[in-house]
Design an enzyme around this catalytic site. Structure first.
Site, mmCIF file in Angstrom:
data_model
loop_
_atom_site.group_PDB
_atom_site.id
_atom_site.type_symbol
_atom_site.label_atom_id
_atom_site.label_comp_id
_atom_site.label_asym_id
_atom_site.label_seq_id
_atom_site.Cartn_x
_atom_site.Cartn_y
_atom_site.Cartn_z
ATOM 1 N N LEU A 73 -32.812 -0.493 -15.785
ATOM 2 C CA LEU A 73 -32.088 -1.332 -14.829
ATOM 3 C C LEU A 73 -32.101 -0.760 -13.423
ATOM 4 O O LEU A 73 -32.004 -1.496 -12.447
ATOM 5 C CB LEU A 73 -30.634 -1.505 -15.290
ATOM 6 N N GLY A 74 -32.185 0.553 -13.324
ATOM 7 C CA GLY A 74 -32.157 1.184 -12.014
ATOM 8 C C GLY A 74 -32.158 2.687 -12.132
ATOM 9 O O GLY A 74 -32.213 3.250 -13.232
ATOM 10 N N GLN A 75 -32.103 3.349 -10.978
ATOM 11 C CA GLN A 75 -32.139 4.806 -10.949
ATOM 12 C C GLN A 75 -31.334 5.302 -9.757
ATOM 13 O O GLN A 75 -31.333 4.695 -8.694
ATOM 14 C CB GLN A 75 -33.587 5.306 -10.851
ATOM 15 N N GLY A 76 -30.597 6.407 -9.963
ATOM 16 C CA GLY A 76 -29.790 6.970 -8.890
ATOM 17 C C GLY A 76 -29.737 8.468 -8.970
ATOM 18 O O GLY A 76 -30.550 9.101 -9.662
ATOM 19 N N GLY A 77 -28.755 9.059 -8.259
ATOM 20 C CA GLY A 77 -28.635 10.506 -8.229
ATOM 21 C C GLY A 77 -28.335 11.097 -9.589
ATOM 22 O O GLY A 77 -28.724 12.226 -9.893
ATOM 23 N N PHE A 78 -27.624 10.356 -10.421
ATOM 24 C CA PHE A 78 -27.272 10.825 -11.765
ATOM 25 C C PHE A 78 -28.486 10.812 -12.681
ATOM 26 O O PHE A 78 -28.680 11.695 -13.501
ATOM 27 C CB PHE A 78 -26.172 9.920 -12.330
ATOM 28 N N GLY A 79 -29.307 9.792 -12.554
ATOM 29 C CA GLY A 79 -30.449 9.614 -13.444
ATOM 30 C C GLY A 79 -30.815 8.145 -13.519
ATOM 31 O O GLY A 79 -30.639 7.412 -12.542
ATOM 32 N N LYS A 95 -26.394 5.123 -19.133
ATOM 33 C CA LYS A 95 -26.628 5.955 -17.957
ATOM 34 C C LYS A 95 -27.118 7.309 -18.451
ATOM 35 O O LYS A 95 -26.362 8.071 -19.072
ATOM 36 C CB LYS A 95 -25.322 6.097 -17.178
ATOM 37 N N ASP A 192 -16.286 7.674 -3.564
ATOM 38 C CA ASP A 192 -17.669 7.215 -3.359
ATOM 39 C C ASP A 192 -17.772 5.703 -3.505
ATOM 40 O O ASP A 192 -18.703 5.192 -4.117
ATOM 41 C CB ASP A 192 -18.606 7.915 -4.341
#
Length: 382
Positions: A73-79, A95, A192
């Protein structure tokens, strides 16, 4: 005696090496103690909900089709985040922590500690977790409409956000923050809040997500300080950026930025070349002083919005981004002002007012335009 001493030393070294060889998931399980009987009993005594569900790696692999690209679905700083389908037909969002990310490990524990205890219609629901060897995963309810930024900052998708939907989202976010600050068992500062951390369900109800940076306050605690400033440029309050101080008023600042983004369809870093302001705050403030505040409204809305409500939202946004935290409203005040036609105070000077003409003048007067007296704080973009 010498032999006894040598044996004692070797035994100590053996124990030390054994402890060092523990896998990361074993250490994490020891630290979290999520399923221990003692932990469950403590939650029961405190009147909190029981521990979260543990999902096996086999269950998660099956649900996500072995973390296939089609399910991402997506990607961010966490993973990365993957869509999954459980055997009982429930859609989930997984996640997955990037291996080797120390910051992600802290976020993992923090989310379980914070969001695992909270329930509100405007907060994303955490269903459980998974720990397997070096893998750490959080399992959430699946929200089909992705995040707010997916709609807000895309010229095509933004067309589907009419005024009623936008106001519904603004009001829902405000109620979610009010719950965190005042109405939940725990007093939570999110730290945040931004468009990408607001998820939307099938009927466009907003749900605040990503509590990896959140902090729990004592009931009578008003503020706290940190040396590690983490967050997202454009959403952080001045007192947090400059001295690491955060409180419910720093969350209110982030909400104000988000509110202005929602009604304008522009990012906080938006810069209009025809004006001197270098960001959205400055743009709105200039228009407010000129008596043209409604000029900031998203052009895709046309004139299909109530002028008085739109103007009230703009004013509330400016109140939330005032430079002094003292003058910013609490989220209780914000919810009341949004839901009622009441008299609203005039905003004071907002934070982060940058003027293009001044910047140009300062640069031209310097002998070396590449040198300036400004310093920056290392901030982790998320």
């Amino acid at each position: 005696m010498a032999c006894v001493g040598l044996i004692a030393i070797l035994t100590t070294l053996s124990v030390y090496c054994t402890r060092k060889r523990k896998t990361r998931d074993e250490v994490a399980e020891e630290e979290l103690e999520l399923d221990s009987p003692t932990n469950k009993e403590r939650h029961a005594e405190d009147g909190e909900q029981p521990s979260l569900s543990f999902f096996s790696i086999k269950t998660i692999m099956t649900a996500t089709n072995n973390f296939s690209n089609e399910n991402q679905l997506g990607q961010g700083g966490f993973g990365s985040v993957y869509k999954g389908l459980l055997d009982n037909g429930l859609d989930i969002a997984v996640k997955r922590l990037s291996q080797g990310s120390r910051q992600g490990t802290q976020e993992f524990k923090n989310e379980i500690k914070v969001i695992g205890r909270l329930q509100h219609r405007n907060l994303v629901k955490l269903l459980g977790y998974c720990i397997h060897k070096g893998e750490r995963m959080l399992i959430y309810e699946y929200l089909p409409n992705k995040s707010l930024d997916f709609f807000l900052f895309d010229s095509n998708h933004r067309m589907s956000l009419d005024w009623d939907t936008r106001f519904h989202i603004i009001f829902g976010i405000a109620r979610g923050l009010l719950y965190l600050h005042q109405d939940s068992r725990l007093k939570i500062i999110h730290r945040d809040l931004k468009a990408s951390n607001v998820l939307l369900d099938a009927t466009m109800n907003p749900k605040i997500s990503d509590f990896g940076m959140a902090r729990i306050f004592g009931e009578d605690q008003l503020e706290a300080k940190t040396r590690q400033i983490v967050g997202t440029y454009g959403y952080m309050s001045p007192e947090y950026v400059m001295i690491g101080q955060y409180s419910v008023k720093s969350d209110a600042f982030s909400f104000g930025i988000l509110l202005l983004e929602i009604i304008s369809g522009k990012r906080s870093t938006y810069c209009d070349k025809e004006r001197s302001s270098l960001n959205l705050i400055g743009q709105v403030w200039d228009l407010w002083k000129e008596g043209k505040a409604l000029d900031i409204m998203d052009s895709t809305l046309g004139k299909s919005y109530p002028l008085d409500t739109a103007l009230r939202c703009t004013q509330i946004g400016l109140l939330c981004v005032q430079e002094s935290a003292f003058y910013r409203p609490s989220m209780l005040d914000v919810v009341f002002m949004l839901g009622n036609e009441v008299s609203i105070p005039s905003p004071h000077k907002p934070a982060f007012l940058f003027n293009y003409e001044i910047k140009q003048s300062e640069s031209s007067s310097s002998g070396d335009p590449s040198v300036n007296a400004m310093t920056t704080t290392s901030i982790d973009a998320r």
